[in-house]
Design an enzyme around this catalytic site. Structure first.
Site, PDB file in Angstrom:
ATOM      1  N   SER A 156     102.249 -87.026-120.798  1.00  0.00           N
ATOM      2  CA  SER A 156     102.421 -85.630-120.371  1.00  0.00           C
ATOM      3  C   SER A 156     103.365 -85.525-119.173  1.00  0.00           C
ATOM      4  O   SER A 156     103.511 -86.484-118.402  1.00  0.00           O
ATOM      5  CB  SER A 156     101.070 -85.018-119.977  1.00  0.00           C
ATOM      6  OG  SER A 156     100.161 -85.119-121.040  1.00  0.00           O
TER       7      SER A 156
HETATM    8  N1  SAM Z   1      97.055 -88.463-121.260  1.00  0.00           N
HETATM    9  C1  SAM Z   1      98.120 -89.214-121.880  1.00  0.00           C
HETATM   10  C2  SAM Z   1      98.941 -89.994-120.883  1.00  0.00           C
HETATM   11  O1  SAM Z   1      98.676 -89.919-119.691  1.00  0.00           O
HETATM   12  O2  SAM Z   1      99.832 -90.709-121.349  1.00  0.00           O
HETATM   13  C3  SAM Z   1      98.987 -88.340-122.748  1.00  0.00           C
HETATM   14  C4  SAM Z   1      98.289 -87.923-123.951  1.00  0.00           C
HETATM   15  S1  SAM Z   1      99.223 -87.319-125.307  1.00  0.00           S
HETATM   16  C5  SAM Z   1      99.877 -85.817-124.686  1.00  0.00           C
HETATM   17  C6  SAM Z   1      97.862 -86.848-126.354  1.00  0.00           C
HETATM   18  C7  SAM Z   1      97.094 -88.012-126.921  1.00  0.00           C
HETATM   19  O3  SAM Z   1      95.957 -87.514-127.622  1.00  0.00           O
HETATM   20  C8  SAM Z   1      97.874 -88.836-127.928  1.00  0.00           C
HETATM   21  O4  SAM Z   1      97.937 -90.171-127.512  1.00  0.00           O
HETATM   22  C9  SAM Z   1      97.067 -88.696-129.230  1.00  0.00           C
HETATM   23  O5  SAM Z   1      97.074 -89.863-130.032  1.00  0.00           O
HETATM   24  C10 SAM Z   1      95.687 -88.404-128.681  1.00  0.00           C
HETATM   25  N2  SAM Z   1      94.732 -87.762-129.602  1.00  0.00           N
HETATM   26  C11 SAM Z   1      94.930 -86.761-130.487  1.00  0.00           C
HETATM   27  N3  SAM Z   1      93.770 -86.453-131.110  1.00  0.00           N
HETATM   28  C12 SAM Z   1      92.824 -87.286-130.611  1.00  0.00           C
HETATM   29  C13 SAM Z   1      91.426 -87.463-130.844  1.00  0.00           C
HETATM   30  N4  SAM Z   1      90.747 -86.731-131.736  1.00  0.00           N
HETATM   31  N5  SAM Z   1      90.774 -88.408-130.132  1.00  0.00           N
HETATM   32  C14 SAM Z   1      91.431 -89.186-129.225  1.00  0.00           C
HETATM   33  N6  SAM Z   1      92.749 -89.062-128.973  1.00  0.00           N
HETATM   34  C15 SAM Z   1      93.427 -88.119-129.642  1.00  0.00           C
END
Ligand code: SAM
Length: 220
Positions: free
Chosen positions: A63
């Site tokens: 993000s």
């Molecule tokens: N917080 C992260 C960082 O600091 O790098 C960025 C996160 S990215 C914007 C969103 C993440 O949510 C992705 O890695 C995606 O694979 C994950 N995601 C989507 N649906 C999910 C779920 N049901 N459970 C866990 N992770 C999930």
């Protein structure tokens, strides 16, 4: 404060965020401390302190720094908090939260893509955080084993608030979650001491979709 080769760039990023947002000292200090360049691919390290999301592979992103700062502020994080992060990605946001909640606190990051969970775990290990645990799973169901949580935040946009996350939030706790598909808003959810829920809309945002049982039926 450790002054690595990117310290001046990191300071520049934080100074810019301070001019644009109202930030508390604890969020400022955490963002000054956590080296974002550790959480991105080598070829993107020079861009790590620019205020935008960067690819971490698998169609996902780390993000933008301003969004990490805003979510940390909205959560009103306190030392000793037990925090659930849904969508650990690179592990960067978890590291910033870990700095704020300190050694008495704990961050449990749940990530659905095993390769990203491994990437996050390795990044966290490099920096020596012992108060962060990264788990592979569907975070739309929360993580019952460690519940209840003082704070929960979701870094992917959900169709609605997943009921397990409401259940796993402590009374007196706070959750920050983006909701929506093409049009998304960031919500601050509070559970008061009697278990009553209030929901405030912070404003418009752009996140990747939450995938899973209480997420969107996206494949990627
Ligand atoms: N917080 C992260 C960082 O600091 O790098 C960025 C996160 S990215 C914007 C969103 C993440 O949510 C992705 O890695 C995606 O694979 C994950 N995601 C989507 N649906 C999910 C779920 N049901 N459970 C866990 N992770 C999930």
């Amino acid at each position: 404060m450790e002054k690595d080769e990117y310290f001046e760039k990191r300071k520049w990023m934080v100074e810019k965020l301070k001019r644009e947002l109202e930030l508390s000292d604890k969020v400022v200090n955490a963002m000054l401390k956590v080296p974002r360049h550790i959480f991105v691919f080598d070829e993107l390290k020079d861009e790590a302190y620019n205020d935008y999301p960067l690819s971490i592979g698998f169609g996902q992103t780390i993000s933008a720094p301003h969004m990490v700062a805003i979510m940390c502020e909205l959560l009103s994080l306190e030392e000793g908090n037990k925090v659930l992060e849904v969508g650990a990605g690179s592990g960067y946001h978890a590291a910033v939260v870990a700095e704020i909640v300190g050694e008495r606190g704990k961050v449990i990051g749940i990530e659905r893509i095993p390769e990203l969970a491994k990437f996050a775990r390795e990044n966290i290990k490099k920096l020596g955080y012992e108060n962060v645990e990264i788990i592979v799973g569907d975070g739309s169901r929360g993580y019952e084993k460690e519940a209840p949580y003082d704070r929960i935040y979701v870094t992917a946009s959900a169709p609605d608030i997943p009921p397990p996350l409401i259940e796993q939030l402590k009374k007196g706790g706070k959750m920050v979650i983006p909701i929506g598909d093409f049009i998304q808003y960031l919500y601050v959810i509070e559970k008061d001491k009697k278990g009553r829920i209030t929901k405030k809309n912070w404003g418009s945002v752009r996140f990747v979709p939450l995938v899973g049982e209480y997420g969107f039926d996206h494949k990627g």
